[in-house]
Design an enzyme around this catalytic site. Structure first.
Site, PDB file in Angstrom:
ATOM      1  N   SER A 186      36.570  35.693  31.800  1.00  0.00           N
ATOM      2  CA  SER A 186      36.639  34.522  32.658  1.00  0.00           C
ATOM      3  C   SER A 186      37.710  33.547  32.185  1.00  0.00           C
ATOM      4  O   SER A 186      38.044  33.490  30.999  1.00  0.00           O
ATOM      5  CB  SER A 186      35.275  33.830  32.697  1.00  0.00           C
ATOM      6  OG  SER A 186      35.249  32.854  33.713  1.00  0.00           O
ATOM      7  N   GLN A 235      33.770  27.654  30.686  1.00  0.00           N
ATOM      8  CA  GLN A 235      34.224  29.044  30.715  1.00  0.00           C
ATOM      9  C   GLN A 235      34.183  29.670  29.335  1.00  0.00           C
ATOM     10  O   GLN A 235      33.881  30.846  29.178  1.00  0.00           O
ATOM     11  CB  GLN A 235      35.634  29.133  31.298  1.00  0.00           C
ATOM     12  CG  GLN A 235      35.704  28.763  32.760  1.00  0.00           C
ATOM     13  CD  GLN A 235      34.657  29.472  33.590  1.00  0.00           C
ATOM     14  OE1 GLN A 235      34.680  30.690  33.751  1.00  0.00           O
ATOM     15  NE2 GLN A 235      33.705  28.708  34.119  1.00  0.00           N
ATOM     16  N   HIS A 241      31.107  31.685  28.216  1.00  0.00           N
ATOM     17  CA  HIS A 241      30.834  33.009  28.775  1.00  0.00           C
ATOM     18  C   HIS A 241      31.011  34.108  27.739  1.00  0.00           C
ATOM     19  O   HIS A 241      30.217  35.044  27.665  1.00  0.00           O
ATOM     20  CB  HIS A 241      31.786  33.301  29.943  1.00  0.00           C
ATOM     21  CG  HIS A 241      31.301  32.816  31.269  1.00  0.00           C
ATOM     22  ND1 HIS A 241      30.166  33.283  31.879  1.00  0.00           N
ATOM     23  CD2 HIS A 241      31.813  31.905  32.123  1.00  0.00           C
ATOM     24  CE1 HIS A 241      30.001  32.680  33.039  1.00  0.00           C
ATOM     25  NE2 HIS A 241      30.978  31.837  33.205  1.00  0.00           N
ATOM     26  N   GLU A 271      41.971  32.344  37.230  1.00  0.00           N
ATOM     27  CA  GLU A 271      40.767  32.590  38.026  1.00  0.00           C
ATOM     28  C   GLU A 271      40.260  31.271  38.619  1.00  0.00           C
ATOM     29  O   GLU A 271      40.062  31.152  39.827  1.00  0.00           O
ATOM     30  CB  GLU A 271      39.698  33.222  37.139  1.00  0.00           C
ATOM     31  CG  GLU A 271      38.374  33.494  37.845  1.00  0.00           C
ATOM     32  CD  GLU A 271      37.299  33.966  36.889  1.00  0.00           C
ATOM     33  OE1 GLU A 271      36.284  34.492  37.373  1.00  0.00           O
ATOM     34  OE2 GLU A 271      37.446  33.796  35.652  1.00  0.00           O
ATOM     35  N   HIS A 272      40.018  30.273  37.774  1.00  0.00           N
ATOM     36  CA  HIS A 272      39.573  28.946  38.204  1.00  0.00           C
ATOM     37  C   HIS A 272      40.658  27.930  37.872  1.00  0.00           C
ATOM     38  O   HIS A 272      41.125  27.883  36.729  1.00  0.00           O
ATOM     39  CB  HIS A 272      38.289  28.529  37.484  1.00  0.00           C
ATOM     40  CG  HIS A 272      37.170  29.516  37.591  1.00  0.00           C
ATOM     41  ND1 HIS A 272      36.851  30.394  36.570  1.00  0.00           N
ATOM     42  CD2 HIS A 272      36.302  29.770  38.602  1.00  0.00           C
ATOM     43  CE1 HIS A 272      35.823  31.137  36.948  1.00  0.00           C
ATOM     44  NE2 HIS A 272      35.471  30.789  38.166  1.00  0.00           N
ATOM     45  N   ASP A 323      30.623  27.898  40.895  1.00  0.00           N
ATOM     46  CA  ASP A 323      29.892  29.058  40.387  1.00  0.00           C
ATOM     47  C   ASP A 323      28.540  29.223  41.077  1.00  0.00           C
ATOM     48  O   ASP A 323      28.045  30.346  41.217  1.00  0.00           O
ATOM     49  CB  ASP A 323      29.657  28.920  38.876  1.00  0.00           C
ATOM     50  CG  ASP A 323      30.787  29.504  38.061  1.00  0.00           C
ATOM     51  OD1 ASP A 323      31.693  30.123  38.643  1.00  0.00           O
ATOM     52  OD2 ASP A 323      30.777  29.331  36.830  1.00  0.00           O
ATOM     53  N   HIS A 336      55.248  66.237  68.154  1.00  0.00           N
ATOM     54  CA  HIS A 336      55.057  64.807  68.404  1.00  0.00           C
ATOM     55  C   HIS A 336      55.827  64.396  69.658  1.00  0.00           C
ATOM     56  O   HIS A 336      55.300  63.700  70.538  1.00  0.00           O
ATOM     57  CB  HIS A 336      55.567  63.975  67.210  1.00  0.00           C
ATOM     58  CG  HIS A 336      54.608  63.890  66.072  1.00  0.00           C
ATOM     59  ND1 HIS A 336      54.270  64.957  65.299  1.00  0.00           N
ATOM     60  CD2 HIS A 336      53.920  62.825  65.572  1.00  0.00           C
ATOM     61  CE1 HIS A 336      53.408  64.577  64.357  1.00  0.00           C
ATOM     62  NE2 HIS A 336      53.179  63.279  64.510  1.00  0.00           N
TER      63      HIS A 336
END
Length: 439
Positions: free
Chosen positions: A246, A268, A271, A336-337, A370, A429
């Site tokens: 994270s 974060q 985590h 990510e954030h 979150d 075709h």
């Protein structure tokens, strides 16, 4: 033990900034070779022996003694009982969070997930048909911690998309079931729930067994074994992403209380020792204040050891020349954030191109995203926000092109198609198109 956290102190004006910056960002996503080999063995075994293999691995890894895989499936009544048994405050919080997540994804579906069509001047119909996946599997981590929020973030958008069946798997080491996780499955509308985890759960979902149905796509995070298994079964089923540790990046102009920012960095870091927390700010004195708050607040955190290792190993407090330069560096990181801790976050948001989720203003802590703000918390990590997006309704839908050519359209388009097909040496075709043209 007294833990200390001293994130790397960097400045973009320093001669060695670039090398130090790259070193701090580096994270190897390579999975250990032994993990890869073990996962390959588990997948092959489950593919061959089905239920028996899943049961063997689950009993061994989770210290269970189940006689059959069917015993590890929980009923809807058990999920509702878990919900009913929660304290009223937790029931209300779950339902409120689910309602906001559902509302956001309903809006997302209306914006981008509907079928459409139009007719051109020749009367031909062209369009797109959007249909939900038939069956998806969601993996919810268990063991060290419980993640009811992950249940909501994976199951609710699948339900909003119209997925026919949602199969959830969650490990329950030593048989310990978390009531909040089960209650979240009840609130989110999970169809079936199996208390299995690890690579064997991914294999069961991907290949199907006598008891666990095969799914079309697997979403949700997990450990190195789960990530490796998802990577290996991709192509047999769809997957959402391979998530790394994270990340949070805070852009600060010095106007937000420094203890708020310190705690956001903690949010974060707690985590995982490999999680990354970075502050970008042009104000050196403010960075000093944030470090002082880190020093003051760390001792009171239950996960102080993890936070300390994360901030010492991968954290950084970076002084920039300006907020504009901070935005440029943020785009390089593609976090990510991304929090914009500023008096005027909308001034800086247009400069930011790459991020999983952008949190605007001092009152918008990442933790609200979150749990209950509404947008999905399953986000791209490790700079993959440069080319990928948060989990959403669109991950649980597929698109089919609609083409209905009129007689007039066949005459016009046939000549174009035939010319190109002959140029490619594909006579059948060309002939197929010419047969529909007026002679």
């Amino acid at each position: 033990m007294d833990w200390t956290a001293k994130p790397a102190r960097l400045s973009t004006s320093d001669a060695g900034f670039e090398a130090a910056f790259r070193k701090r960002l580096h994270w190897s996503a390579e999975t250990d070779a032994q993990v890869e080999q073990r996962v390959a063995e588990i997948l092959a075994d489950v593919q061959q022996r089905g239920d028996a293999a899943v049961l063997d691995y689950t009993n061994r890894f989770d210290a269970l003694a189940a006689a059959s895989l069917a015993q590890l499936e929980l009923t809807q009544a058990e999920l509702k009982a878990a919900f009913d048994g929660l304290p009223a405050a937790q029931r209300d919080a779950l339902q409120a969070a689910a309602a906001r997540v559902r509302s956001y994804h309903e809006a997302q579906k209306k914006a981008s997930g509907e079928s459409w069509s139009y007719r051109d001047a020749d009367g031909s119909l062209l369009g797109q048909k959007v249909t939900p996946l038939d069956r998806v599997g969601i993996y919810v981590p268990g063991g060290k911690a419980a993640y009811p929020s992950s249940v909501l973030m994976n199951a609710v958008p699948a339900q909003v998309a119209g997925v026919g069946e949602i199969i959830m798997v969650v490990p329950t080491p030593r048989g310990e079931k978390n009531a909040l996780v089960l209650a979240a499955a009840h609130v989110a509308g999970v169809s079936r729930l199996f208390t299995i985890g690890g690579a064997q759960a991914i294999a069961a979902l991907a290949y199907g067994t006598q008891t666990v149905p095969r799914v079309d796509k697997i979403t949700g995070p997990g450990n190195a074994y789960v990530a490796s298994a998802k990577r290996r079964v991709f192509g047999i089923v769809g997957i959402d992403m391979i998530a790394g540790p994270s990340e949070i990046l805070v852009l600060a102009d010095g106007s937000t209380p420094p203890d708020w920012v310190a705690m956001d960095l903690f949010s974060q870091a707690e985590h995982d020792e490999l999680a990354q927390s970075i502050l970008l700010c042009p104000d050196a004195a403010y960075i000093d204040k944030v470090q002082a708050e880190i020093d003051k607040l760390l001792a009171g955190m239950p996960r102080a050891e993890i936070i300390s290792k994360s901030l010492n190993g991968r954290g950084a407090l970076i002084q920039t020349l300006s907020m504009e330069e901070a935005c440029e560096i943020s785009n390089r990181i593609a976090p990510e954030h991304l929090e914009i801790a500023s008096r005027d976050p909308h001034k800086w948001e247009p400069l930011l191109k790459h991020a999983g989720a952008i949190f605007l203003g001092a009152f918008t802590s990442e933790s609200l995203g979150d749990y209950c703000a509404g947008p999905n918390h399953v986000l791209p990590t490790s700079s993959t926000a440069r080319f990928s997006s948060p989990l959403g309704v669109y991950d649980f839908q597929k698109r089919s092109s609609l083409i209905e050519v009129s007689e007039a359209g066949a005459n016009k388009l046939g000549a174009i198609a035939a010319e190109l097909a002959y140029g490619e040496g594909l006579q059948a075709h060309a002939r197929a198109a010419e047969m529909r043209m007026k002679r």
